[in-house]
Every structure is written in structure tokens, then in C-alpha cells.
Design an enzyme around this catalytic site. Structure first.
Site, short mmCIF file in Angstrom:
data_model
loop_
_atom_site.label_atom_id
_atom_site.label_comp_id
_atom_site.label_asym_id
_atom_site.label_seq_id
_atom_site.Cartn_x
_atom_site.Cartn_y
_atom_site.Cartn_z
N LYS A 37 0.83 -1.21 0.00
CA LYS A 37 0.00 0.00 0.00
C LYS A 37 0.86 1.26 0.00
CE LYS A 37 -2.19 -1.20 3.78
NZ LYS A 37 -1.53 -2.52 3.95
N THR A 38 1.85 1.27 0.90
CA THR A 38 2.69 2.46 1.00
C THR A 38 3.52 2.62 -0.28
OG1 THR A 38 2.70 2.17 3.38
CG2 THR A 38 4.37 3.62 2.48
N ASP A 221 -2.35 7.69 3.55
CA ASP A 221 -1.96 6.30 3.87
C ASP A 221 -2.51 5.98 5.26
OD1 ASP A 221 -0.81 3.85 3.46
OD2 ASP A 221 1.25 4.48 3.83
N GLU A 222 -2.70 4.69 5.55
CA GLU A 222 -3.21 4.25 6.87
C GLU A 222 -4.58 4.88 7.16
OE1 GLU A 222 -1.29 2.17 8.80
OE2 GLU A 222 0.80 2.53 8.25
N GLN A 253 -5.60 -3.35 10.80
CA GLN A 253 -4.50 -2.66 11.49
C GLN A 253 -4.98 -1.39 12.18
OE1 GLN A 253 -0.54 -2.65 9.53
NE2 GLN A 253 -1.63 -3.54 7.82
N ARG A 591 5.21 -6.89 11.24
CA ARG A 591 6.37 -6.03 10.94
C ARG A 591 7.57 -6.87 10.55
NH1 ARG A 591 3.92 -2.60 9.31
NH2 ARG A 591 2.26 -4.09 9.63
P1 ATP Z 1 1.59 -2.11 6.02
O1 ATP Z 1 0.18 -2.58 5.95
O2 ATP Z 1 2.36 -2.84 7.06
O3 ATP Z 1 1.71 -0.63 6.08
P2 ATP Z 1 2.03 -1.96 3.17
O4 ATP Z 1 0.83 -2.58 2.55
O5 ATP Z 1 2.08 -0.49 3.19
O6 ATP Z 1 2.26 -2.57 4.63
P3 ATP Z 1 4.61 -1.78 1.95
O7 ATP Z 1 5.32 -1.32 3.14
O8 ATP Z 1 4.30 -0.82 0.86
O9 ATP Z 1 3.28 -2.55 2.39
O10 ATP Z 1 5.36 -3.01 1.29
C1 ATP Z 1 5.85 -4.09 2.07
C2 ATP Z 1 7.18 -4.57 1.53
O11 ATP Z 1 7.00 -5.21 0.28
C3 ATP Z 1 8.15 -3.44 1.28
O12 ATP Z 1 9.44 -3.88 1.61
C4 ATP Z 1 8.02 -3.20 -0.21
O13 ATP Z 1 9.19 -2.62 -0.75
C5 ATP Z 1 7.78 -4.59 -0.74
N1 ATP Z 1 6.97 -4.63 -1.99
C6 ATP Z 1 5.76 -4.13 -2.20
N2 ATP Z 1 5.31 -4.37 -3.45
C7 ATP Z 1 6.27 -5.08 -4.07
C8 ATP Z 1 6.42 -5.64 -5.39
N3 ATP Z 1 5.48 -5.52 -6.33
N4 ATP Z 1 7.58 -6.31 -5.66
C9 ATP Z 1 8.53 -6.44 -4.71
N5 ATP Z 1 8.46 -5.94 -3.47
C10 ATP Z 1 7.35 -5.26 -3.14
MG MG Z 2 2.16 0.88 4.82
#
Ligand code: ATP
Ligand code: MG
Length: 647
Positions: A37-38, A221-222, A253, A591
Site C-alpha cells: 500500500k505504501t 496512507d493508513e 490494522q 512487521r
Molecule cells: P503495512 O500494511 O504494514 O503498512 P504496506 O501494505 O504499506 O504494509 P509496503 O510497506 O508498501 O506494504 O510493502 C511491504 C514490503 O513489500 C516493502 O518492503 C516493499 O518494498 C515490498 N513490496 C511491495 N510491493 C512489491 C512488489 N510488487 N515487488 C517487490 N516488493 C514489493
Molecule cells: Mg504501509
């Protein structure tokens, strides 16, 4: 300038790509932990810029400064220039207020200061002292009421009426006195930052129009953790002509309902913004399958949720099971963690890849002790900034009191007398203390007062800019280190905080050449605990589970997985709160990238002896096939070292 989109669009799944390249109209990305997402938010901002949207037309809001900084850095790497308006709700609002607060006509000026929670409590303490009818009420209690009211867009009175409070009249007076004193000290509290911006947008159509024309794209975000006030603010910020709002979140979350967060905001997105495009991301890119299984199984025990499973995007080679470590005591807990950290470090993993989480701040003490004993560098954060603040805003009485307390020499009675005299002359006490003829008129009060006044004058004469220089000067002058040692038992941590403030000031100065001490302090006051974390320094990080949101670490330790900590003792009677505790635990586990260790102690030392402890009810909910269990007990000679050495 043409910006190539190759880097911006690489390593994205099809769903992520559709969210990144979305242009106009509302969009909601709802997906599990670690699904990118981020990453989508960051890439989308870069993509918009590559499509010739001015960076200044983008407003992106997150919950921590650290998340904002990380986003800015990533965007900067992709497009060469990071938009200025990527920040926390609070920092973005602080910036708006700096520009528009005077339009509120309530006497506050653009040099306003921000009171943090400690300041707020100190001010409330004064207000309570002046209202004898409220004897027995704590400042924290009233602070909670005020914050609850502000973040749900109600008045304290409305809350008290709804809940049929007894002494509502007297409390109402205290709340009013608090607001008046904030105003006369040219100060705002954290919630005011958002509340006042919302008020400006609602009540000043001209300002609303400027903002709507200025920000064409809004990203959050969030989103699951927005409270009512943030939600209202977002609705006011979105230009109804295009509804360009892009929100990402995960209802599992939501961990801030105690602060008014309402994850139904995410459920209602489609109602609030008809025609919203909804994107779901299915794969997890962060954690190994054992970690994901443990987290998924745990969270499936929440009744109040939409079912979804976390599936790893690529299978991990040789995934580690989640460790469940039962230790004899809190000391054993610290020792086990310190030894494991040491082993990981000796195997080539830098300290910064490891984090220790706990539910309550007071748990950090024994953990710190263990790390200090093992000579493991760590970061844990607090804050001291009254000296510099006083200099910028002499009306800031709270800082004056604190400075007097740290510095010594002037007791509350003398301070009250000085204040009385200052009030009669229509000035702030600090200003009076800085006057050159002060010594002349107060010499009867004794050398200590004169010494303090002399010291105030020197503080006042220090430079205000450039920021790095100003902070260094204040820092040296105030002899922070000495006083920091005196007050708290944890000198290393305090020293690091101070060092941190200096480093921040230097960074800030580099990015904001024109800025003075005041702008810096407005930003610093917004730095919540987690934000002070500097990922460039090679240290282990210690933080509460609440701070861990959005972050990721290869190695995660969660200490104190016991009844009364997790779930917290205050939540046990309420099933909804138990669900929130479970989400908090879920956030902690998700995490971890490679290894997660959960610790529970059989006993903990307290001031009145050892207390036996029960493992958390959540442990029973975990899938045992994804877990290895261990006992570590230094008090039991048959168990300890051999068990430990196996790893
Ligand atoms: P959270 O819910 O904990 O905030 P999130 O959904 O925001 O998590 P991110 O932090 O954006 O997730 O991504 C999690 C990890 O996966 C990061 O290390 C990111 O770089 C990696 N990642 C995300 N998408 C891809 C992708 N398409 N290919 C490879 N790595 C990825
Ligand atoms: Mg995130």
C-alpha cells in the site's frame, strides 16, 4: 522536463500498477499488511509528477514523520524532487496554520507554538489548581476528555452531557480556562492543529477556495486510523469538483480507536465518494509464510472483520518458524533478547535490522538494562525542548516552569510573584526576567533569583538563526546534559535525544535555509516518539507496538506477551477492546520479515516483590505448526544455557 516512468512503474503487480497510474476521481486501496500500500502511494506521487502535475499541487498525509520522510526520499530518488507537502496530518496542518491562523481572529499569530502532551498536562494542572471544585481530578483525565472531544468534533460539554457526568459544570470551566490560556500564550495543542484548519476551511470560503485550487491531488496512507476530525478535515480538503482523493488502508490494522480512530471510515469510503474505484492487493511482499500464518490465524479470531488471508508473493527459502519463548523472569527476557541480538549481529546482521516492541513504555526499562549490560547500541526516544521554546515564545509559561525546575534556584512561589508583577506590567514573566533593570528592582529577593534572571537574559540573547547554530547554542548554554542526568535515571537515552535534536536541526537547516528557530520548533514539537528514529544509525530500536505501525524489520522481538500487557489490563472487560489488542499484536507480528520472537515471562519483579504472570490468551490462538517453543530460565539450572545454545 520529461521524467521517464520506467523506474516509477517497475516491480509492481498488475493491481498495484492500476492504483499507481490512476489519475482523477476517488480511489480506495484496501489490502492486508505488507501488500505494498505504501509503495503504491509513493509511486503514485512520482507518477503524477511524471505526468506534469506540479509537486506543490500534491498533498499526501501519513501518521508519522518518519513515514513521511521515507516517502519523500523515495519520491526524490524517482523524480529528483520530493513534494513539500508530504507529511503527517499534524505537520501539514501546522504549515497551513502558519499561513492562515491569523484569519481566525482569535489573537493567535503565525508564531504560535505547539504544546505537546506534557505541556498540556502542566497547563491543565494550573487550571485545576484555580478551580477547587475539581479537586481529585487529574490533568490527564481532563486532557483525555478535551482530546476526545476535539477529535470527535464535539465540545467537552457535549460529551459530558451525552455521558451524564456529575461535575460537568466545574470541568467545563476548567476546559474553558485551558482554551483561554492556550490562546493568551499564543499556543495550540495537537488536536487544535487539525481542528483550527478544519474551522478555517469551513468558515472562511475564500481560504477554502485557495486551498481547493491549490491542491489537486490528495493522498492518505493508513486511512483505517483516521479519527472523526481527520475524516472531516479530509472531506473539507477535497475539491468537490474532482474528488481527487486516494486512500490506502487495512481495517485489521486499526489500533487507535482509543484515540478516536474509526475504521468504519474505510468502509464508508464508497458512500462518501460515489464512483470510487476500489483496488484490492492480495499478495504479501514482506514476511515469510510462518509469520504470515501466525498473524492470519491470530487475526481470524476477531469477529468484527472481513475475512482475508495473507499469502506470500514468493515462497521464502528456508523460512524460520515463529519463536515462542517462555522465560523465568523479566531479567531473563532481557537477557534472552540481548543474546539473540548478539548472535544475529555476529552472524552479519546490522543492529538496525532488529526491533524490540512492547505494549507499555514502562516495560522498556528492564530491556534497556539488558541491552546496556550487553553493550548493544539502541535508540529509545523522549524530548526536551523547553529552553529553545521559551526563547521563541516568552509567553510560554509551561516552558518557563520547566526551565526553572531544571535549572534550579527559583521556586514556584517566587515564580508566581514574578508572574504577578509581569502581568501588572502587561508582559510575560520571561520578558520581565530578561529586562536589564530586573536585578535593580528584585535584588531584595536574593542572589538566586538574580542569577536566574541573568541566565534568562543570556538565553534570550542567543541567536535564533541559522537553525543548526541556534539549537547548538541553546544546547550548550543550557548545559542540558548535566540536568538531564539529574532528572532521569537513563542518561544515555536522554543524551541521545539531545544529540538527536541537534542532528535534526542541522538537517532542517539544510532543507530550509530561510527558517529560524521557531519554524524548527513547530516541526520538532510534532515529532512523535517513532519519528525520532533514525534508520541510518546502526542501533537496535525499542518502541511500543503502537509506534511500530507501517515499519518493517527483518528481526522482530515482542516482549511481554502476557495477560495484563497484551491484552492490556484496562481492556480486559470489553470485547471490542480485546479485538483492538489483537489487532495491535497482529501489527507487531506483521512487521517482521524473517524472524519473529514472542516472549512471555513467568514472573516479573515489581516494587513489592515478584509477581507471577500468565501467558497472553492470544498465545492459545496461534497455530502451533508454525511455532517453535522454548523455555529459558536462568533460575532453573537444568534448562538455561543448553536451550539457548541450540540457536
Ligand atoms: P503495512 O500494511 O504494514 O503498512 P504496506 O501494505 O504499506 O504494509 P509496503 O510497506 O508498501 O506494504 O510493502 C511491504 C514490503 O513489500 C516493502 O518492503 C516493499 O518494498 C515490498 N513490496 C511491495 N510491493 C512489491 C512488489 N510488487 N515487488 C517487490 N516488493 C514489493
Ligand atoms: Mg504501509
Amino acid at each position: 522536463m520529461n521524467i521517464p516512468t520506467d523506474d516509477i512503474l517497475k516491480n509492481l503487480t498488475e493491481d498495484q500498477l492500476s492504483a499507481v497510474t490512476h489519475l482523477d476521481g476517488p480511489m480506495l486501496v484496501v489490502a492486508g499488511a505488507g501488500s505494498g500500500k505504501t509503495r503504491v502511494v509513493t509511486r503514485r506521487i512520482a507518477y503524477l509528477i511524471s505526468q506534469r502535475i506540479w509537486p506543490s499541487q500534491i498533498l499526501a498525509m501519513t501518521f508519522t514523520n518518519r513515514a513521511a520522510r521515507e516517502m519523500q526520499e523515495r519520491i526524490g530518488r524517482l523524480v529528483g524532487e520530493a513534494p513539500r507537502n508530504v507529511g503527517t496530518f499534524h505537520s501539514c496542518c501546522a504549515r497551513f496554520l502558519r499561513q492562515y491562523i491569523e484569519a481566525l481572529d482569535d489573537g493567535r499569530t503565525k508564531d504560535y507554538i505547539i504544546f505537546d502532551t506534557d505541556d498540556q498536562k502542566a497547563l491543565l494542572k494550573q487550571c485545576l489548581n484555580d478551580h477547587p471544585a475539581t479537586t481529585g481530578l487529574s490533568p490527564g483525565f481532563i486532557a483525555e476528555l478535551i482530546s476526545r472531544a476535539k477529535s470527535s468534533c464535539l465540545t467537552p460539554q457535549e460529551i459530558m452531557t451525552q455521558e451524564a457526568w456529575d461535575n460537568a459544570e466545574a470541568i467545563h470551566e476548567v476546559c474553558q480556562a485551558y482554551e483561554n490560556r492556550l490562546r493568551t500564550q499564543n499556543a495550540v495543542d495537537f488536536d487544535d492543529l487539525l481542528l483550527l484548519v478544519a474551522r478555517l476551511l469551513r468558515e472562511r470560503p475564500a481560504i477554502r477556495e485557495i486551498i481547493h485550487n491549490h491542491f489537486r491531488y490528495l493522498l492518505v496512507d493508513e486511512y483505517q486510523d483516521t479519527n472523526h476530525l481527520q475524516y472531516e478535515l479530509l472531506k473539507l480538503l477535497v475539491n468537490p469538483a474532482n474528488n481527487n482523493i486516494h486512500a490506502t488502508g487495512d481495517p485489521d490494522q486499526c489500533i487507535y480507536s482509543w484515540r478516536g480512530a474509526d475504521y468504519s471510515n474505510i468502509m464508508n469510503f464508497e458512500k462518501d465518494f460515489p464512483n470510487a474505484v476500489i483496488v484490492r492487493l492480495e499478495k504479501n511482499f514482506r514476511s515469510s509464510e510462518h509469520i504470515l500464518n501466525v498473524a492470519s490465524t491470530l487475526i481470524s479470531n476477531n469477529l468484527n472483520r472481513i475475512d482475508k488471508t495473507l499469502v506470500p508473493a514468493v515462497p521464502t527459502e528456508n523460512p524460520q518458524k515463529v519463536r515462542l519463548v517462555t522465560v523465568g523472569s523479566d531479567r531473563d527476557e532481557g537477557l534472552w533478547i540481548a543474546r539473540r541480538i548478539r548472535t544475529l549481529y555476529l552472524n552479519g546482521n546490522p543492529y538496525r535490522t532488529m526491533a524490540v516492541f512492547y505494549r507499555t513504555n514502562r516495560q522498556s526499562r528492564t530491556l534497556e538494562e539488558a541491552l546496556v549490560r550487553a553493550s548493544i547500541p539502541y535508540q529509545i526516544i523522549g524530548g526536551l525542548r523547553f529552553y529553545a521554546r521559551l526563547k521563541v515564545n516568552p509567553a510560554d509559561r509551561i516552558s518557563l516552569e520547566r526551565v526553572a525546575a531544571y535549572r534550579g534556584g527559583v521556586g514556584p512561589k517566587t515564580l508566581a510573584a514574578i508572574e504577578q508583577c509581569a502581568r501588572e506590567q502587561g508582559m510575560a514573566a520571561f520578558t520581565l526576567l530578561c529586562q536589564h533593570d530586573f536585578a535593580q528592582r528584585w535584588k531584595k529577593k536574593g542572589a538566586k533569583v538574580l542569577d536566574f534572571a541573568n541566565w534568562c537574559r543570556q538565553l534570550n540573547d542567543l541567536p535564533c538563526a541559522p537553525v543548526g547554530h541556534a539549537v547548538a547554542a541553546v544546547h550548550d548554554f543550557a548545559d542540558f546534559t548535566h540536568h538531564a542526568y539529574d532528572r532521569d535515571g537513563t542518561p544515555e537515552a536522554r543524551l541521545e535525544n539531545l544529540q538527536e535534536m541537534l542532528t535534526n536541526a542541522v538537517h532542517y537547516e539544510r532543507d530550509h535555509e530561510e527558517a529560524g528557530l521557531n519554524e524548527f520548533l513547530q516541526e520538532v514539537a510534532l515529532v512523535a516518539d517513532v519519528d525520532a528514529h533514525d534508520p541510518d544509525r546502526d542501533t537496535v530500536v525499542l518502541m511500543t507496538l503502537h509506534c511500530a505501525k507501517g515499519l518493517e524489520f527483518p528481526y522482530v522481538f515482542i516482549a511481554g506477551v502476557e495477560e495484563d500487557f497484551l491484552p492490556h489490563a484496562n481492556t480486559i472487560a470489553d470485547p471490542d477492546q480485546i479485538e483492538e489488542e489483537r489487532r495491535l499484536f497482529f501489527v507487531g507480528i506483521t512487521r517482521g520479515r524473517e524472524e519473529v520472537a514472542l516472549l512471555n515471562a513467568r514472573a516479573r519483579a515489581n516494587w513489592d516483590g515478584d509477581w507471577s504472570r500468565q501467558p497472553s490468551r492470544f498465545i492459545r490462538e496461534l497455530p502451533m505448526e508454525d511455532i517453535v517453543r522454548t523455555d529459558f530460565n536462568l533460575n532453573n539450572p537444568t534448562l538455561p544455557r543448553s536451550t539457548f545454545r541450540r540457536w
